[in-house]
Design a protein around this motif. Structure first.
Motif, PDB file in Angstrom:
ATOM      1  N   PHE A 418     -19.455 -36.187  35.652  1.00 15.64           N
ATOM      2  CA  PHE A 418     -19.016 -35.100  34.787  1.00 15.64           C
ATOM      3  C   PHE A 418     -17.960 -35.563  33.778  1.00 15.64           C
ATOM      4  N   TYR A 419     -17.248 -36.632  34.115  1.00 13.09           N
ATOM      5  CA  TYR A 419     -16.247 -37.181  33.194  1.00 13.09           C
ATOM      6  C   TYR A 419     -16.525 -38.660  32.983  1.00 13.09           C
ATOM      7  N   ARG A 420     -16.203 -39.123  31.802  1.00 10.90           N
ATOM      8  CA  ARG A 420     -16.302 -40.548  31.496  1.00 10.90           C
ATOM      9  C   ARG A 420     -15.281 -40.886  30.424  1.00 10.90           C
ATOM     10  N   VAL A 421     -15.012 -42.166  30.245  1.00  6.00           N
ATOM     11  CA  VAL A 421     -14.161 -42.644  29.158  1.00  6.00           C
ATOM     12  C   VAL A 421     -15.029 -43.447  28.211  1.00  6.00           C
ATOM     13  N   GLU A 422     -15.061 -43.021  26.969  1.00 11.17           N
ATOM     14  CA  GLU A 422     -15.882 -43.671  25.956  1.00 11.17           C
ATOM     15  C   GLU A 422     -15.002 -44.023  24.764  1.00 11.17           C
ATOM     16  N   ASN A 423     -14.929 -45.314  24.436  1.00  9.89           N
ATOM     17  CA  ASN A 423     -14.103 -45.787  23.315  1.00  9.89           C
ATOM     18  C   ASN A 423     -12.660 -45.321  23.447  1.00  9.89           C
ATOM     19  N   GLY A 424     -12.150 -45.348  24.665  1.00 13.43           N
ATOM     20  CA  GLY A 424     -10.758 -44.992  24.899  1.00 13.43           C
ATOM     21  C   GLY A 424     -10.485 -43.499  24.897  1.00 13.43           C
ATOM     22  N   VAL A 425     -11.517 -42.672  24.917  1.00  7.75           N
ATOM     23  CA  VAL A 425     -11.330 -41.218  24.907  1.00  7.75           C
ATOM     24  C   VAL A 425     -12.004 -40.626  26.136  1.00  7.75           C
ATOM     25  N   ARG A 426     -11.281 -39.749  26.838  1.00  5.35           N
ATOM     26  CA  ARG A 426     -11.870 -39.085  28.002  1.00  5.35           C
ATOM     27  C   ARG A 426     -12.826 -37.994  27.527  1.00  5.35           C
ATOM     28  N   ALA A 448      -1.006 -41.022  29.487  1.00  9.44           N
ATOM     29  CA  ALA A 448      -2.295 -41.300  30.124  1.00  9.44           C
ATOM     30  C   ALA A 448      -3.376 -41.548  29.086  1.00  9.44           C
ATOM     31  N   ASP A 449      -3.335 -40.820  27.970  1.00  8.98           N
ATOM     32  CA  ASP A 449      -4.321 -41.031  26.909  1.00  8.98           C
ATOM     33  C   ASP A 449      -4.074 -42.348  26.185  1.00  8.98           C
ATOM     34  N   ILE A 450      -2.810 -42.671  25.968  1.00 11.58           N
ATOM     35  CA  ILE A 450      -2.476 -43.936  25.302  1.00 11.58           C
ATOM     36  C   ILE A 450      -2.969 -45.119  26.126  1.00 11.58           C
ATOM     37  N   LYS A 451      -2.873 -45.008  27.440  1.00 14.32           N
ATOM     38  CA  LYS A 451      -3.292 -46.099  28.320  1.00 14.32           C
ATOM     39  C   LYS A 451      -4.795 -46.369  28.240  1.00 14.32           C
ATOM     40  N   LEU A 452      -5.563 -45.352  27.843  1.00 14.47           N
ATOM     41  CA  LEU A 452      -7.010 -45.535  27.745  1.00 14.47           C
ATOM     42  C   LEU A 452      -7.400 -46.413  26.569  1.00 14.47           C
ATOM     43  N   ILE A 453      -6.533 -46.514  25.583  1.00 15.57           N
ATOM     44  CA  ILE A 453      -6.886 -47.236  24.357  1.00 15.57           C
ATOM     45  C   ILE A 453      -6.002 -48.444  24.094  1.00 15.57           C
ATOM     46  N   SER A 454      -5.089 -48.754  25.001  1.00 13.74           N
ATOM     47  CA  SER A 454      -4.187 -49.881  24.748  1.00 13.74           C
ATOM     48  C   SER A 454      -3.754 -50.529  26.050  1.00 13.74           C
ATOM     49  N   LYS A 455      -3.080 -51.630  25.916  1.00 12.58           N
ATOM     50  CA  LYS A 455      -2.511 -52.350  27.044  1.00 12.58           C
ATOM     51  C   LYS A 455      -1.001 -52.405  26.875  1.00 12.58           C
ATOM     52  N   PRO A 456      -0.255 -52.548  27.981  1.00 11.35           N
ATOM     53  CA  PRO A 456       1.200 -52.607  27.846  1.00 11.35           C
ATOM     54  C   PRO A 456       1.641 -53.820  27.045  1.00 11.35           C
ATOM     55  N   LEU A 457       2.724 -53.648  26.307  1.00 13.16           N
ATOM     56  CA  LEU A 457       3.301 -54.763  25.551  1.00 13.16           C
ATOM     57  C   LEU A 457       3.845 -55.811  26.494  1.00 13.16           C
ATOM     58  N   VAL A 458       4.407 -55.348  27.603  1.00 13.55           N
ATOM     59  CA  VAL A 458       4.915 -56.227  28.651  1.00 13.55           C
ATOM     60  C   VAL A 458       5.025 -55.390  29.908  1.00 13.55           C
ATOM     61  N   ALA A 463       7.541 -51.603  36.222  1.00 12.17           N
ATOM     62  CA  ALA A 463       7.771 -50.970  34.927  1.00 12.17           C
ATOM     63  C   ALA A 463       6.823 -51.559  33.885  1.00 12.17           C
ATOM     64  N   ALA A 464       6.684 -50.838  32.768  1.00 10.91           N
ATOM     65  CA  ALA A 464       5.834 -51.310  31.672  1.00 10.91           C
ATOM     66  C   ALA A 464       6.381 -50.771  30.361  1.00 10.91           C
ATOM     67  N   LEU A 465       6.045 -51.460  29.284  1.00  9.74           N
ATOM     68  CA  LEU A 465       6.459 -51.051  27.940  1.00  9.74           C
ATOM     69  C   LEU A 465       5.208 -50.796  27.118  1.00  9.74           C
ATOM     70  N   TRP A 466       5.156 -49.603  26.458  1.00 11.37           N
ATOM     71  CA  TRP A 466       3.975 -49.188  25.713  1.00 11.37           C
ATOM     72  C   TRP A 466       4.326 -48.877  24.263  1.00 11.37           C
ATOM     73  N   ASP A 467       3.383 -49.109  23.377  1.00 20.17           N
ATOM     74  CA  ASP A 467       3.491 -48.694  21.977  1.00 20.17           C
ATOM     75  C   ASP A 467       2.898 -47.287  21.888  1.00 20.17           C
ATOM     76  N   ILE A 468       3.728 -46.279  21.567  1.00 17.86           N
ATOM     77  CA  ILE A 468       3.227 -44.902  21.494  1.00 17.86           C
ATOM     78  C   ILE A 468       3.081 -44.425  20.050  1.00 17.86           C
ATOM     79  N   GLY A 469       3.147 -45.362  19.110  1.00 20.22           N
ATOM     80  CA  GLY A 469       2.870 -45.034  17.717  1.00 20.22           C
ATOM     81  C   GLY A 469       4.088 -44.674  16.904  1.00 20.22           C
ATOM     82  N   ASP A 470       3.957 -44.786  15.587  1.00 16.65           N
ATOM     83  CA  ASP A 470       5.004 -44.415  14.627  1.00 16.65           C
ATOM     84  C   ASP A 470       6.287 -45.215  14.814  1.00 16.65           C
TER      85      ASP A 470
END
Length: 773
Positions: A418-426, A448-458, A463-470
């Motif tokens: 019923f659910y899938r992830v396609e091109n980083g989108v649920r 959670a949505d950002i994690k579908l389309i990217s990987k942590p910077l470190v 812990a993890a560091l993410w690019d959340i845009g802007d």
């Protein structure tokens, strides 16, 4: 859009109506609360009594006592015309159609045209409520079904009719979302709407099967609780919590309004034992007990009822489920032989097929049903997410093999999920057989949505560091309960040069159940047991270094707490440039409760906060006494609003009502601070020294004499007092931030070596409760 609603009227001051009024006030919106006249001598007694009761209720409906002042009380006879002052009228009177319609007749004569009118009904269809009403009233009418308690339950089901004004419905929805903090689920005008219809069916199926299969309540709750991802109370514990006497009312309402061929009709029955329990006052936690009770005559021994005899007996720990079945593998759970697997199937087979049959009858899509059950009944997974764990084809085949109807949507899914992830989108499966993106409301940003389309910077282990845009990065805690350890501090060390070189600002945020419960006490206890004092001291020094590096970094740091932010979790807030807190944030420096003192800069930061408070008396001692009182008693705020009153948050810090909007709000605050940002100057203090410690010691001895503090509380408080008063310094000396950090390290190192502190740490890890040694 939500600015259009500037005042609300709630009619009905019962548990739900009063709770809705409190949540409106929590959002800073004036609210008029009306009810009937019972006492001619005190015509507002019903509504006033509801407000007074809420000020004493735990968990508290109000986020602060200041919020209660926004509730104005009145009565329907004298004050109904005042609804003309309000932009939204919420009807929350008893579930009787005739009384509701009588009230609507009166409202039509006094309300302003275009004012939203909604009912909080949980059972009566909208079509019945608006029958006989004018076109204008029907246009402005909708159902807004809150869940109890309104402050804490995030779900709001909204039902509109064919005549409802779409713009008005959107205005109410936006206000409920952004201002009241609710997640909106659009439901169809069907009996029970979504959550209560599925939830009542689920409870009924679980109770019936337990009686039929001869299970104990403990066995039933062990199977139908954590392994299925539903509240740890299990089904019987949940019924005790919401009230056993509610069951007959829900059953009566649904059986009268649902079609005769609805599957609920076939399972709807109240076992004789439940009728006897209600008659005897055993209505759950609000009564003398329920399926479980505390036997006070036996020293508050927890007991459970025997479903066969009706007699209470001591609680029995059920046998553990085997392997994967205990860890949420539904296939393994259903395959367990005997009554365990049979009971799991009796619940899941019936409930999941029932929920699958409600699309599109009760909701247009599967996401609405899953969201309603997760937020309305605290399930970890919605029905369709649970089906994905079993497999739609597997579920359909077993239903067919047993000669039971197979819902059309299961056949449509076939071998697909019923659910899938396609091109980083649920995405979710629609009734047209195609997959569609799961669309977030405007302004919602989820990690959670950002994690579908990217990987942590470190990342590190915790812990993890993410690019959340802007140009904004996000620091995420990832350990158990988001506890803080050396891996978190190492990540901070790695993150600062990355953010400095590539980003404008940093947000500290995660999407766990709590922001952070503080330092990892389990690791600390392990180190203590092997006398690894150096490792403990290294962690304290490393935490101080990491937090101060964040504080003085060349970019702004905004922390975004929610749930518990305790100990070190609180200290990272104190060291941030700003905080954007979820309204339900429970913040505090709780180290003294485990025999320690704040070690990552909390003492100095709290002193700096309170000395800048214009309401504080002049001189160093009032500030020191205030911080000592808060920290030595391990005081925790019961909301973000109260955290401001306690000094854990600044007056300028933001509060977000909707949890899903927290990251976006924190990001916006960080970007606003980034323009022309300059790091703060290190604070310097004038502290009272020895004379101040004497005064604080006398206060502690007073508490000990009254039995409010133990001998060891006095020892711990003494170390705290030493830090807050500046150690060997006195009023003529300047105490730097570095001096206070050194005093924290010194006091922490001595306390952690004391066996009484180690006993407190061990107790909190084993029982979750502080040890009063």
């Amino acid at each position: 859009m939500s600015d259009a609603i500037k005042k609300v009227c709630v009619i009905g001051a019962g548990t739900m109506g009063a709770g809705i009024a409190a949540q409106v006030a929590n959002a800073g919106i004036p609210v008029l609360l009306l009810d009937i006249v019972r006492d001619p001598a005190d015509r507002n007694a019903v509504a006033a009594g509801a407000v007074a009761k809420m000020l004493k209720t735990e968990p508290a409906p109000f986020m602060s006592k200041a919020a209660a002042k926004l509730v104005e009380v009145g009565n329907i006879e004298d004050d109904l015309a005042r609804v003309a002052e309000c932009d939204w009228i919420v009807e929350a009177i008893v579930e009787r159609l005739d009384l509701k319609q009588q009230l609507y007749t009166k409202l039509e004569a006094v309300r302003r045209p275009g004012t939203a009118v909604s009912s909080n009904t949980s059972t009566i269809p909208l079509g019945h409520l608006t029958e006989g009403r004018s076109e204008a009233f029907a246009r402005d009418f909708l159902i807004t079904h809150f869940f109890n308690p309104p402050r804490y339950m995030r779900l709001l089901e909204i039902v509109s009719g064919p005549a409802s004004d779409a713009e008005l419905v959107a205005r109410v929805s936006d206000f409920a979302d952004r201002t009241l903090g609710k997640t909106i689920v659009v439901a169809k005008d069907t009996p029970g709407f979504i959550a209560n219809r599925v939830g009542t069916f689920w409870i009924q199926a679980a109770l019936n099967a337990a009686f039929e299969l001869g299970l104990t309540v403990e066995e039933a709750d062990a199977i139908a609780g954590k392994p299925m991802g539903v509240p740890k109370t299990g089904v019987f514990g949940l019924v005790d919590l919401v009230g056993i006497d509610l069951m007959p009312h829900l059953q009566k309402s649904l059986t009268e309004t649902l079609p005769k061929d609805d599957p609920y009709q076939a399972i709807s029955k109240i076992p004789p034992l439940i009728g006897t329990m209600i008659a005897d006052g055993y209505t759950g936690r609000k009564g003398k007990g329920g399926f479980y009770r505390l036997n006070r005559e036996a020293g508050k021994r927890k007991e459970a009822i025997d479903l066969t005899t009706g007699a209470y007996r001591p609680v029995i720990t059920p046998q553990s489920l085997p392997g994967a079945a205990a860890k949420g593998d539904l296939g393994a759970l259903l395959a367990v032989p005997g009554t365990t697997g049979a009971y799991a199937w009796a619940i899941l087979g019936q409930t999941l097929s029932y929920a699958a049959g409600l699309v599109p009858e009760a909701a247009d899509d599967i996401v609405s049903i899953d969201t309603a059950m997760k937020l309305g009944y605290n399930w970890n997974f919605g029905p369709f997410e649970l089906i994905d764990k079993i497999g739609a084809a597997t579920l359909a085949k077993r239903l067919a093999d047993e000669g039971k109807p197979v819902p059309a949507i299961l056949t449509l899914a076939g071998e697909r999920s019923f659910y899938r992830v396609e091109n980083g989108v649920r995405q979710h499966l629609g009734l047209d057989g195609d997959y569609h993106d799961v669309v977030r409301p405007e302004g919602v940003l989820l990690l959670a949505d950002i994690k579908l389309i990217s990987k942590p910077l470190v990342k590190t282990a915790s812990a993890a560091l993410w690019d959340i845009g802007d140009g904004v990065a996000a620091l995420e805690f990832t350990g158990k309960m988001n506890a803080l350890d050396g891996e978190v501090m190492a990540l901070i060390g790695k993150a600062i040069p990355i953010v400095t070189g590539k980003f404008k600002a940093l947000v500290v945020y995660n999407e766990g159940k709590n922001f952070s419960a503080g330092a990892n006490l389990g690791l600390a206890l392990f180190a203590l047991n092997i006398a690894a004092w150096g490792e403990i001291e290294k962690l304290v020094a490393g935490g101080q270094e990491a937090y101060k590096a964040l504080k003085y970094a060349p970019f702004p740091v905004v922390s975004a707490p929610f749930g518990m932010a305790l100990g070190g979790g609180c200290e990272i807030l104190l060291n941030s440039d700003a905080v954007q807190a979820h309204a339900e944030s429970y913040i505090g420096l709780v180290e003294c409760g485990v025999g320690l003192i704040p070690g990552w800069g909390g003492c100095g930061e709290m002193l700096d906060r309170w000395r800048s408070n214009p309401a504080m008396p002049k001189g160093p001692m009032p500030v020191v006494a205030k911080v000592f009182e808060t920290v030595s008693t391990a005081t925790v705020s019961k909301s973000a609003a109260e955290a401001k009153e306690l000094g854990f948050l600044r007056p300028s810090d933001g509060i977000t009502m909707n949890r899903d909007r927290l990251l976006a709000d924190a990001k916006a605050k960080a970007l606003a601070l980034a323009e022309g940002y300059q790091p703060p100057e290190p604070p310097v203090f004038r502290l009272p020294g020895a004379s101040g410690r004497v005064a604080l010691d006398m206060a502690v001895k007073g508490f000990q004499a009254r039995g409010l503090a133990t001998d060891y509380d006095g020892v711990v408080s003494g170390f705290l007092a030493d830090v807050l008063t500046g150690g060997e310094a006195d009023l003529v000396d300047t105490v730097t931030e570095a001096d206070l950090l050194a005093l924290e390290r010194k006091g922490f190192a001595k306390l952690v070596r004391d066996g009484r502190t180690q006993a407190r740490i061990e107790a909190i890890l084993e029982t979750g409760k502080p040890l009063r040694n």
